[in-house]
Design a protein around this motif. Structure first.
Motif, PDB file in Angstrom:
ATOM      1  N   UNK A   8       0.830  -0.847   0.160  1.00  0.00           N
ATOM      2  CA  UNK A   8      -0.113  -0.375   0.394  1.00  0.00           C
ATOM      3  C   UNK A   8       0.533   1.165  -0.034  1.00  0.00           C
ATOM      4  N   UNK A   9       1.965   1.319   1.136  1.00  0.00           N
ATOM      5  CA  UNK A   9       2.636   2.114   0.921  1.00  0.00           C
ATOM      6  C   UNK A   9       3.707   2.470  -0.053  1.00  0.00           C
ATOM      7  N   UNK A  10       3.888   1.026  -0.783  1.00  0.00           N
ATOM      8  CA  UNK A  10       5.024   1.505  -2.650  1.00  0.00           C
ATOM      9  C   UNK A  10       3.558   2.348  -3.330  1.00  0.00           C
ATOM     10  N   UNK A  15       1.566   6.795  -6.815  1.00  0.00           N
ATOM     11  CA  UNK A  15       0.906   7.071  -7.218  1.00  0.00           C
ATOM     12  C   UNK A  15       1.189   9.227  -7.353  1.00  0.00           C
ATOM     13  N   UNK A  16       2.123   9.595  -6.504  1.00  0.00           N
ATOM     14  CA  UNK A  16       2.414  10.821  -6.804  1.00  0.00           C
ATOM     15  C   UNK A  16       2.619  11.445  -7.936  1.00  0.00           C
ATOM     16  N   UNK A  17       2.550  12.564  -7.727  1.00  0.00           N
ATOM     17  CA  UNK A  17       3.415  13.315  -8.932  1.00  0.00           C
ATOM     18  C   UNK A  17       5.456  13.582  -9.264  1.00  0.00           C
ATOM     19  N   UNK A  18       5.375  12.127 -10.274  1.00  0.00           N
ATOM     20  CA  UNK A  18       7.372  12.148  -9.713  1.00  0.00           C
ATOM     21  C   UNK A  18       7.549  11.878 -11.358  1.00  0.00           C
ATOM     22  N   UNK A  19       8.396  12.440 -11.797  1.00  0.00           N
ATOM     23  CA  UNK A  19       8.701  11.696 -12.842  1.00  0.00           C
ATOM     24  C   UNK A  19       9.315  10.764 -12.941  1.00  0.00           C
ATOM     25  N   UNK A  38       3.996  10.058 -15.684  1.00  0.00           N
ATOM     26  CA  UNK A  38       2.398   8.170 -15.709  1.00  0.00           C
ATOM     27  C   UNK A  38       1.760   8.824 -14.952  1.00  0.00           C
ATOM     28  N   UNK A  39       0.606   8.030 -15.228  1.00  0.00           N
ATOM     29  CA  UNK A  39      -0.636   8.128 -14.251  1.00  0.00           C
ATOM     30  C   UNK A  39      -0.441   6.517 -13.848  1.00  0.00           C
ATOM     31  N   UNK A  40      -0.513   6.654 -12.264  1.00  0.00           N
ATOM     32  CA  UNK A  40      -0.528   5.492 -11.688  1.00  0.00           C
ATOM     33  C   UNK A  40      -2.121   5.855 -10.543  1.00  0.00           C
ATOM     34  N   UNK A  41      -2.983   4.743  -9.870  1.00  0.00           N
ATOM     35  CA  UNK A  41      -3.651   4.593  -9.461  1.00  0.00           C
ATOM     36  C   UNK A  41      -3.530   3.731  -8.842  1.00  0.00           C
ATOM     37  N   UNK A  42      -3.331   3.405  -7.088  1.00  0.00           N
ATOM     38  CA  UNK A  42      -3.300   2.117  -6.479  1.00  0.00           C
ATOM     39  C   UNK A  42      -4.496   1.213  -7.204  1.00  0.00           C
ATOM     40  N   UNK A  43      -3.720  -0.446  -7.620  1.00  0.00           N
ATOM     41  CA  UNK A  43      -3.757  -1.138  -8.274  1.00  0.00           C
ATOM     42  C   UNK A  43      -4.667  -0.985  -9.318  1.00  0.00           C
ATOM     43  N   UNK A  44      -4.462  -0.191 -10.095  1.00  0.00           N
ATOM     44  CA  UNK A  44      -4.544  -0.678 -11.508  1.00  0.00           C
ATOM     45  C   UNK A  44      -3.147  -0.466 -11.944  1.00  0.00           C
ATOM     46  N   UNK A  45      -3.062   0.038 -13.661  1.00  0.00           N
ATOM     47  CA  UNK A  45      -1.452  -0.296 -14.414  1.00  0.00           C
ATOM     48  C   UNK A  45      -1.292   0.946 -14.343  1.00  0.00           C
ATOM     49  N   UNK A  46       0.280   1.556 -14.196  1.00  0.00           N
ATOM     50  CA  UNK A  46       1.057   2.636 -14.917  1.00  0.00           C
ATOM     51  C   UNK A  46       0.669   2.627 -15.916  1.00  0.00           C
ATOM     52  N   UNK A 103      -1.394  17.554 -14.686  1.00  0.00           N
ATOM     53  CA  UNK A 103      -0.919  17.121 -13.323  1.00  0.00           C
ATOM     54  C   UNK A 103       0.403  17.092 -13.064  1.00  0.00           C
ATOM     55  N   UNK A 104       1.489  17.655 -13.977  1.00  0.00           N
ATOM     56  CA  UNK A 104       2.683  17.975 -13.601  1.00  0.00           C
ATOM     57  C   UNK A 104       2.745  18.836 -14.429  1.00  0.00           C
ATOM     58  N   UNK A 105       2.651  19.850 -15.012  1.00  0.00           N
ATOM     59  CA  UNK A 105       2.324  21.124 -15.030  1.00  0.00           C
ATOM     60  C   UNK A 105       1.916  21.908 -14.374  1.00  0.00           C
ATOM     61  N   UNK A 106       0.441  21.149 -14.112  1.00  0.00           N
ATOM     62  CA  UNK A 106      -0.631  22.323 -13.579  1.00  0.00           C
ATOM     63  C   UNK A 106      -1.521  22.801 -14.634  1.00  0.00           C
ATOM     64  N   UNK A 107      -2.569  23.683 -13.874  1.00  0.00           N
ATOM     65  CA  UNK A 107      -2.945  23.936 -14.888  1.00  0.00           C
ATOM     66  C   UNK A 107      -2.949  25.347 -16.319  1.00  0.00           C
ATOM     67  N   UNK A 108      -2.618  26.373 -16.159  1.00  0.00           N
ATOM     68  CA  UNK A 108      -2.151  27.382 -17.253  1.00  0.00           C
ATOM     69  C   UNK A 108      -1.157  26.408 -17.365  1.00  0.00           C
ATOM     70  N   UNK A 109      -0.164  26.339 -17.037  1.00  0.00           N
ATOM     71  CA  UNK A 109       1.047  25.748 -18.278  1.00  0.00           C
ATOM     72  C   UNK A 109       0.782  24.701 -18.978  1.00  0.00           C
TER      73      UNK A 109
END
Length: 144
Positions: A8-10, A15-19, A38-46, A103-109
């Motif tokens: 669960x911790x992994x 799932x955090x916004x990290x490159x 990337x996009x990841x939600x716990x229990x899903x695929x990357x 997710x990575x750049x924010x709404x405006x950028x």
């Protein structure tokens, strides 16, 4: 004492916004290793999107497995590495491309990026990684 994260911790770290950094085998050389959003939600695929004509896409088609790693940038350091088979597909703008940019750049950028790269999306492919092996460390558990 184990420095490993629980599953669960992994999943929460992944799932955090990290490159993320992706590595894919390349015959006769070391693996090709590149950063991806990337996009990841716990229990899903990357999921991540890349150019269909890129070297990365070519290598993934040849050896349809890869490794992906995310890490924290400040102490106490943590990382999660996953490895598994991938499937290639067609990215959906509203499911895969737009949310990743925002997710990575924010709404405006993110919106500016999407406008600037609108002509570059033709031929993009969606890479979906099914994590089979997990490796993680949390140096915050060390206590030393």
């Amino acid at each position: 004492m184990s420095l490993s994260l629980s599953r669960a911790e992994s999943e929460a770290v992944l799932a955090e916004t990290r490159v993320a950094v992706v590595s894919v085998a390349e015959e006769g050389r070391g693996p090709l290793t590149l950063p991806v959003w990337h996009i990841y939600e716990p229990g899903a695929q990357v999921r991540f999107v890349t150019g269909g004509l890129s070297r990365k896409a070519h290598l993934i088609r040849k050896a349809p497995r890869l490794s992906l790693c995310v890490q924290t940038e400040t102490p106490p350091y943590r990382y999660v590495s996953v490895e598994g088979p991938v499937a290639l597909g067609v990215p959906d703008y509203e499911r895969d491309i737009r949310p990743t940019a925002l997710r990575y750049l924010g709404t405006q950028l993110g919106e500016l990026y999407l406008q600037a790269t609108a002509g570059d999306r033709a031929g993009s492919i969606l890479i979906t990684l099914s994590p089979e092996r997990w490796l993680s460390v949390d140096y915050g558990k060390w206590g030393g």
